[in-house]
Write a protein that holds these residues in place. Sequence first.
Motif, PDB file in Angstrom:
ATOM      1  N   PRO A 164       0.800  -1.232   0.000  1.00 33.55           N
ATOM      2  CA  PRO A 164       0.000   0.000   0.000  1.00 33.55           C
ATOM      3  C   PRO A 164       0.825   1.270   0.000  1.00 33.55           C
ATOM      4  N   THR A 165       2.157   1.142   0.027  1.00 32.64           N
ATOM      5  CA  THR A 165       3.026   2.318   0.041  1.00 32.64           C
ATOM      6  C   THR A 165       3.489   2.724  -1.352  1.00 32.64           C
ATOM      7  N   GLN A 166       3.213   1.877  -2.352  1.00 30.62           N
ATOM      8  CA  GLN A 166       3.759   2.113  -3.693  1.00 30.62           C
ATOM      9  C   GLN A 166       2.818   2.889  -4.609  1.00 30.62           C
ATOM     10  N   SER A 167       1.511   2.786  -4.377  1.00 32.91           N
ATOM     11  CA  SER A 167       0.548   3.464  -5.242  1.00 32.91           C
ATOM     12  C   SER A 167      -0.759   3.648  -4.484  1.00 32.91           C
ATOM     13  N   TYR A 168      -1.687   4.364  -5.110  1.00 34.44           N
ATOM     14  CA  TYR A 168      -2.987   4.612  -4.490  1.00 34.44           C
ATOM     15  C   TYR A 168      -3.884   3.381  -4.604  1.00 34.44           C
ATOM     16  N   HIS A 169      -4.632   3.110  -3.540  1.00 38.49           N
ATOM     17  CA  HIS A 169      -5.630   2.045  -3.538  1.00 38.49           C
ATOM     18  C   HIS A 169      -6.915   2.588  -2.915  1.00 38.49           C
ATOM     19  N   ASP A 170      -8.042   2.086  -3.409  1.00 39.29           N
ATOM     20  CA  ASP A 170      -9.354   2.562  -2.968  1.00 39.29           C
ATOM     21  C   ASP A 170      -9.823   1.813  -1.724  1.00 39.29           C
ATOM     22  N   TYR A 171     -10.293   2.577  -0.749  1.00 34.27           N
ATOM     23  CA  TYR A 171     -10.892   2.034   0.477  1.00 34.27           C
ATOM     24  C   TYR A 171     -12.307   2.594   0.553  1.00 34.27           C
ATOM     25  N   SER A 172     -13.304   1.718   0.449  1.00 34.82           N
ATOM     26  CA  SER A 172     -14.697   2.144   0.269  1.00 34.82           C
ATOM     27  C   SER A 172     -15.602   1.572   1.346  1.00 34.82           C
ATOM     28  N   VAL A 181     -20.841  -2.691   3.818  1.00 35.33           N
ATOM     29  CA  VAL A 181     -19.811  -3.449   3.101  1.00 35.33           C
ATOM     30  C   VAL A 181     -18.520  -2.630   3.095  1.00 35.33           C
ATOM     31  N   PHE A 182     -17.439  -3.256   3.529  1.00 36.17           N
ATOM     32  CA  PHE A 182     -16.102  -2.668   3.442  1.00 36.17           C
ATOM     33  C   PHE A 182     -15.443  -3.239   2.189  1.00 36.17           C
ATOM     34  N   LEU A 183     -14.897  -2.371   1.333  1.00 35.85           N
ATOM     35  CA  LEU A 183     -14.275  -2.816   0.089  1.00 35.85           C
ATOM     36  C   LEU A 183     -12.890  -2.213  -0.044  1.00 35.85           C
ATOM     37  N   VAL A 184     -11.961  -3.003  -0.569  1.00 41.49           N
ATOM     38  CA  VAL A 184     -10.611  -2.542  -0.872  1.00 41.49           C
ATOM     39  C   VAL A 184     -10.372  -2.805  -2.350  1.00 41.49           C
ATOM     40  N   ASP A 185     -10.129  -1.744  -3.110  1.00 42.42           N
ATOM     41  CA  ASP A 185     -10.029  -1.857  -4.567  1.00 42.42           C
ATOM     42  C   ASP A 185     -11.224  -2.610  -5.133  1.00 42.42           C
ATOM     43  N   ASN A 186     -12.396  -2.307  -4.609  1.00 40.89           N
ATOM     44  CA  ASN A 186     -13.685  -2.860  -5.020  1.00 40.89           C
ATOM     45  C   ASN A 186     -13.906  -4.312  -4.610  1.00 40.89           C
ATOM     46  N   ILE A 187     -12.942  -4.926  -3.935  1.00 42.64           N
ATOM     47  CA  ILE A 187     -13.103  -6.288  -3.409  1.00 42.64           C
ATOM     48  C   ILE A 187     -13.762  -6.194  -2.026  1.00 42.64           C
ATOM     49  N   PRO A 188     -14.941  -6.771  -1.816  1.00 39.06           N
ATOM     50  CA  PRO A 188     -15.522  -6.766  -0.468  1.00 39.06           C
ATOM     51  C   PRO A 188     -14.658  -7.594   0.476  1.00 39.06           C
ATOM     52  N   GLY A 284     -15.493 -12.608  -4.260  1.00 43.40           N
ATOM     53  CA  GLY A 284     -14.422 -11.738  -3.781  1.00 43.40           C
ATOM     54  C   GLY A 284     -14.353 -11.698  -2.267  1.00 43.40           C
ATOM     55  N   LEU A 285     -15.510 -11.630  -1.626  1.00 44.80           N
ATOM     56  CA  LEU A 285     -15.579 -11.620  -0.167  1.00 44.80           C
ATOM     57  C   LEU A 285     -14.998 -12.911   0.406  1.00 44.80           C
ATOM     58  N   GLU A 286     -15.383 -14.034  -0.151  1.00 45.46           N
ATOM     59  CA  GLU A 286     -14.884 -15.325   0.329  1.00 45.46           C
ATOM     60  C   GLU A 286     -13.376 -15.428   0.125  1.00 45.46           C
ATOM     61  N   TRP A 287     -12.890 -14.904  -1.002  1.00 44.73           N
ATOM     62  CA  TRP A 287     -11.454 -14.920  -1.288  1.00 44.73           C
ATOM     63  C   TRP A 287     -10.693 -14.082  -0.257  1.00 44.73           C
ATOM     64  N   ALA A 288     -11.165 -12.859  -0.003  1.00 50.58           N
ATOM     65  CA  ALA A 288     -10.468 -11.959   0.919  1.00 50.58           C
ATOM     66  C   ALA A 288     -10.448 -12.531   2.335  1.00 50.58           C
ATOM     67  N   ARG A 289     -11.568 -13.064   2.763  1.00 52.04           N
ATOM     68  CA  ARG A 289     -11.657 -13.569   4.130  1.00 52.04           C
ATOM     69  C   ARG A 289     -10.913 -14.899   4.280  1.00 52.04           C
ATOM     70  N   GLY A 290     -10.964 -15.713   3.235  1.00 53.08           N
ATOM     71  CA  GLY A 290     -10.293 -17.008   3.301  1.00 53.08           C
ATOM     72  C   GLY A 290      -8.780 -16.906   3.254  1.00 53.08           C
ATOM     73  N   LYS A 291      -8.255 -15.951   2.491  1.00 50.34           N
ATOM     74  CA  LYS A 291      -6.807 -15.874   2.282  1.00 50.34           C
ATOM     75  C   LYS A 291      -6.125 -14.787   3.102  1.00 50.34           C
ATOM     76  N   HIS A 292      -6.882 -13.751   3.538  1.00 55.65           N
ATOM     77  CA  HIS A 292      -6.205 -12.593   4.107  1.00 55.65           C
ATOM     78  C   HIS A 292      -6.698 -12.163   5.485  1.00 55.65           C
ATOM     79  N   MET A 293      -7.842 -12.637   5.958  1.00 57.29           N
ATOM     80  CA  MET A 293      -8.289 -12.266   7.295  1.00 57.29           C
ATOM     81  C   MET A 293      -7.566 -13.124   8.326  1.00 57.29           C
TER      82      MET A 293
END
Length: 314
Positions: A164-172, A181-188, A284-293
């Motif tokens: 997150p230090t190299q470029s801009y990313h969206d936090y929605s 819904v919390f989204l990062v680069d449109n990924i819930p 996308g939600l399942e991917w984010a929570r399964g791999k990164h939470m």
Amino acid sequence: MAISHQKLFTAILILCNTIPVHVYSRGPVYRPPDVERLTDSFTRLSVNQSCNVFFGGANVHVASNGSNAELSLDKSSGCGLSSKNKYYYGFFNAAMKLPAGFTSGVVVAYYLSNSDAFPHNHDEIDFELLGHEKRREWVLQTNMYGNGSVSTGREEKFYLWFDPTQSYHDYSILWNNHHIVFLVDNIPVREVIHSDAISSAYPSKPMSVYATIWDGSQWATRGGKYPVDYKYAPFVASMGGIQMEGCIFNTKDMAPLCSRSSLSSLDPVDGERFAKLSSQQTRGLEWARGKHMFYSYCQDKSRYKVMPPECNGK
């Protein structure tokens, strides 16, 4: 046996999403799945159009004709911006680039709150990005509560799949009567469904939008083990790509003014597209929570002797 084009395409997608695209010190980071780009549906605003200085004005530097801002933390102060309006429901986004290097104890936050109007029972919906004692190891923490305080928070923590230090990313943040819904680069990364179990703690009052950088040494990095080291200051977070589309709350008339038509006159993001996640967004939600939470309050038995009611079945 012949393989259909559809099955072959699906197999390729699965393979692409399981091949690491980067390897950080914590392990591999995987390519996110394709999802709808909610950020394409809302107008980008400049900092000058949408925000006022909240605190630490000397550390707020507006650039690019008001379209971007740099928020700095040094030994003298942190700083922050707040929205010019209060909103009741809506879609809120900021594109941010975080400080690089040794950032333990540093907190960059993008959130909604009404603690100014309700100091003892306010609502809050938070993104908190927590610095780390190792390069690039920023942690994303989400939180939300209604009619409460920090002690009644419902935190979940994630590792990011990018630097997150190299470029801009969206936090929605999408907030309506159906869900948050919390989204990062449109990924819930998190969905809080408005159910009977959580209704008493579901944010329900108009809120302002804030972007801040501050010293969270007492708790932010490994429970406060690694405080801010100001020999690396200033810590600078860059912000732009602001989107705020909701019902603007008119304090004079005590009534909301919505910015677009919808199924409900009180909710500009109440249409069918915003009422529930699509199949792509669910993947996308399942991917984010399964791999990164790596932390959820619903699994924290040392904190809760009796789990909050919405945790049942999780």
